[in-house]
Write a protein that holds these residues in place. Structure first.
Motif, short mmCIF file in Angstrom:
data_model
loop_
_atom_site.label_atom_id
_atom_site.label_comp_id
_atom_site.label_asym_id
_atom_site.label_seq_id
_atom_site.Cartn_x
_atom_site.Cartn_y
_atom_site.Cartn_z
N ALA A 74 0.31 -6.74 -12.09
CA ALA A 74 -0.31 -7.60 -11.08
C ALA A 74 0.07 -7.14 -9.68
O ALA A 74 -0.77 -7.08 -8.78
N PHE A 75 1.32 -6.78 -9.50
CA PHE A 75 1.77 -6.28 -8.20
C PHE A 75 1.07 -4.97 -7.86
O PHE A 75 0.67 -4.75 -6.71
N GLY A 76 0.92 -4.10 -8.85
CA GLY A 76 0.24 -2.83 -8.63
C GLY A 76 -1.22 -3.01 -8.24
O GLY A 76 -1.73 -2.31 -7.37
N VAL A 77 -1.90 -3.97 -8.88
CA VAL A 77 -3.30 -4.25 -8.54
C VAL A 77 -3.38 -4.71 -7.08
O VAL A 77 -4.24 -4.25 -6.30
N GLY A 78 -2.50 -5.62 -6.69
CA GLY A 78 -2.49 -6.08 -5.30
C GLY A 78 -2.19 -4.97 -4.33
O GLY A 78 -2.77 -4.90 -3.23
N SER A 79 -1.30 -4.05 -4.72
CA SER A 79 -0.94 -2.94 -3.85
C SER A 79 -2.14 -2.02 -3.60
O SER A 79 -2.35 -1.56 -2.48
N ILE A 80 -2.94 -1.77 -4.64
CA ILE A 80 -4.13 -0.94 -4.48
C ILE A 80 -5.13 -1.62 -3.55
O ILE A 80 -5.70 -0.99 -2.65
N ILE A 81 -5.33 -2.92 -3.74
CA ILE A 81 -6.25 -3.66 -2.87
C ILE A 81 -5.77 -3.59 -1.42
O ILE A 81 -6.54 -3.35 -0.49
N GLY A 82 -4.47 -3.79 -1.24
CA GLY A 82 -3.92 -3.77 0.11
C GLY A 82 -4.01 -2.41 0.78
O GLY A 82 -4.31 -2.31 1.97
N THR A 83 -3.74 -1.36 0.02
CA THR A 83 -3.77 -0.01 0.59
C THR A 83 -5.16 0.34 1.08
O THR A 83 -5.33 0.88 2.19
N LEU A 84 -6.17 0.06 0.27
CA LEU A 84 -7.55 0.33 0.68
C LEU A 84 -8.01 -0.61 1.79
O LEU A 84 -8.65 -0.20 2.75
N GLY A 85 -7.64 -1.88 1.66
CA GLY A 85 -8.03 -2.86 2.66
C GLY A 85 -7.35 -2.64 4.00
O GLY A 85 -7.93 -2.93 5.05
N GLY A 86 -6.12 -2.11 3.98
CA GLY A 86 -5.40 -1.86 5.22
C GLY A 86 -6.11 -0.84 6.09
O GLY A 86 -6.23 -1.02 7.32
N GLY A 87 -6.60 0.22 5.49
CA GLY A 87 -7.35 1.22 6.25
C GLY A 87 -8.63 0.64 6.82
O GLY A 87 -8.99 0.92 7.98
#
Length: 378
Positions: free
Chosen positions: A234-247
């Motif tokens: 679950a943390f990894g899924v959120g991290s991927i969303i955040g990484t792409l969304g941050g850019g």
């Protein structure tokens, strides 16, 4: 791929703590020192290697750093004892920050200006995918075979990265010449230091909660240990969303995206203690906490914009700041837990650090507006 190798290596020790302890004949707190040795290597190596490699082309430096990373992980896999493991993990951590910094600069330089934030996000995506896939894979491999095979796998991926970058990234004859003295001079500027402070303070809340997620799941939520990998996913899924969304956020809001992300972080971390009492709400809020990783991408892109002639040094030092957050967050959370405030107190502590990061952001924003007013006034 390089980010995936680095992320897998960084978090593999956490998943293989019992196996490494048995294999080296040490206890688990000593394995914790191995984790700290790697983090110290990142903090030291990011600015040091960025300065030493300033005269090299970015392509050459990128290849050298990833080859160095492969050697550090080969040495870790062959480590005969505790003290040598400490040394080799420190060495393996040295190129971590400099590699990400140079890779982000290269990605931005070959992208259109309006898409540079997203390009940096894609570079950082390897780290997020490592949380989702690499760490569980390394843990499984270390349990089925031996823990040393996990570092051998990382070394292999690192060498493949060297080969693929060498093949796909051509030399850039128009690349600006880097001067180490100018890098140091331009690095020593207030906007750079404030951005690094935002990362070191504001990002520590995520590590505060993540470090104690496993005992929170078993002792507060009442879940069996078999659910812990699901929490990590679950943390990894959120991290991927955040990484792409941050850019994406940075391309649209520029530095203002930091304020939005830190405010979101404070809210999510305040919700964590309430959500921790049920499995479904815990997993949802853990995904949300993982999205805090967007701050790394946003600050990476911002540092590249304000660092002037210290591009490589500032971009690499961003990862030193986040490893400082990795040390600060668990320390503050551990103090709260030891004081008898409970496992979920990490959410309140983390929210406080996010607010502190917002205060640093306010200082940085005020200084930027003053500078803009001075320029406008001639």
């Amino acid at each position: 791929m390089g980010g995936f190798a680095i992320g897998t290596s960084e978090f593999a020790v956490m998943g293989l703590m019992p196996e490494i302890a048995r294999g080296l004949g040490i206890n688990e707190p000593q394995v914790g020192h191995v984790i700290s040795a790697y983090a110290l290597g990142v903090v030291v190596g990011a600015p040091l290697l960025a300065i030493l490699g300033a005269r090299l082309s970015r392509r050459t430096l990128l290849l050298a750093l990833m080859a160095f990373y492969a050697l550090g992980n080969i040495a870790s896999a062959l480590s005969p004892g505790y003290h040598s493991m400490l040394l080799f993990r420190f060495i393996a951590g040295l190129p971590h920050g400099a590699y990400f910094g140079v890779a982000a600069l290269v990605a931005a330089s070959i992208s259109r200006p309006e898409q540079r934030g997203q390009a940096v996000g894609r570079v950082m995506l390897g780290l997020s995918i490592a949380l989702l896939v690499g760490n569980p894979l390394a843990t499984w491999l270390g349990q089925v075979l031996e823990w040393r095979h996990a570092f051998g796998l990382v070394a292999l991926i690192a060498l493949l990265t060297v080969a693929m970058v060498a093949r796909s990234l051509p030399p850039d004859p128009d690349e600006p010449h880097q001067d180490p003295i100018r890098e140091l001079r331009d690095f020593n500027r207030k906007p750079v230091w404030l951005a690094l402070a935002i990362g070191a303070i504001g990002f520590s809340g995520m590590f505060c909660v993540f470090s104690y997620l496993a005992p929170t799941m078993t002792q507060v939520t009442g879940l069996p240990e078999s659910w812990i990998p699901l929490g990590l996913v679950a943390f990894g899924v959120g991290s991927i969303i955040g990484t792409l969304g941050g850019g994406w956020l940075y391309d649209r809001l520029q530095f203002r995206a930091v304020a939005l992300l830190l405010a979101w972080s404070a809210v999510v971390l305040l919700v964590f203690p309430l959500a921790a009492h049920a499995a479904w709400s815990l997993l949802l809020v853990v995904v949300a906490i993982g999205t805090m990783g967007a701050l790394a991408t946003i600050l990476q892109a911002h540092l590249m914009a304000v660092a002037a002639g210290a591009q490589t040094l500032a971009a690499a030092s961003n990862h030193s700041a986040f490893n400082a957050a990795n040390a600060l967050g668990p320390w503050l959370g551990g103090m709260a837990i030891s004081a008898g405030l409970g496992w979920t107190s990490t959410g309140y502590v983390g929210a406080a650090t996010a607010v502190a990061g917002l205060l640093v952001y306010a200082c940085a924003r005020r200084d930027a507006r003053r500078a803009e007013a001075c320029v406008a006034a001639g």
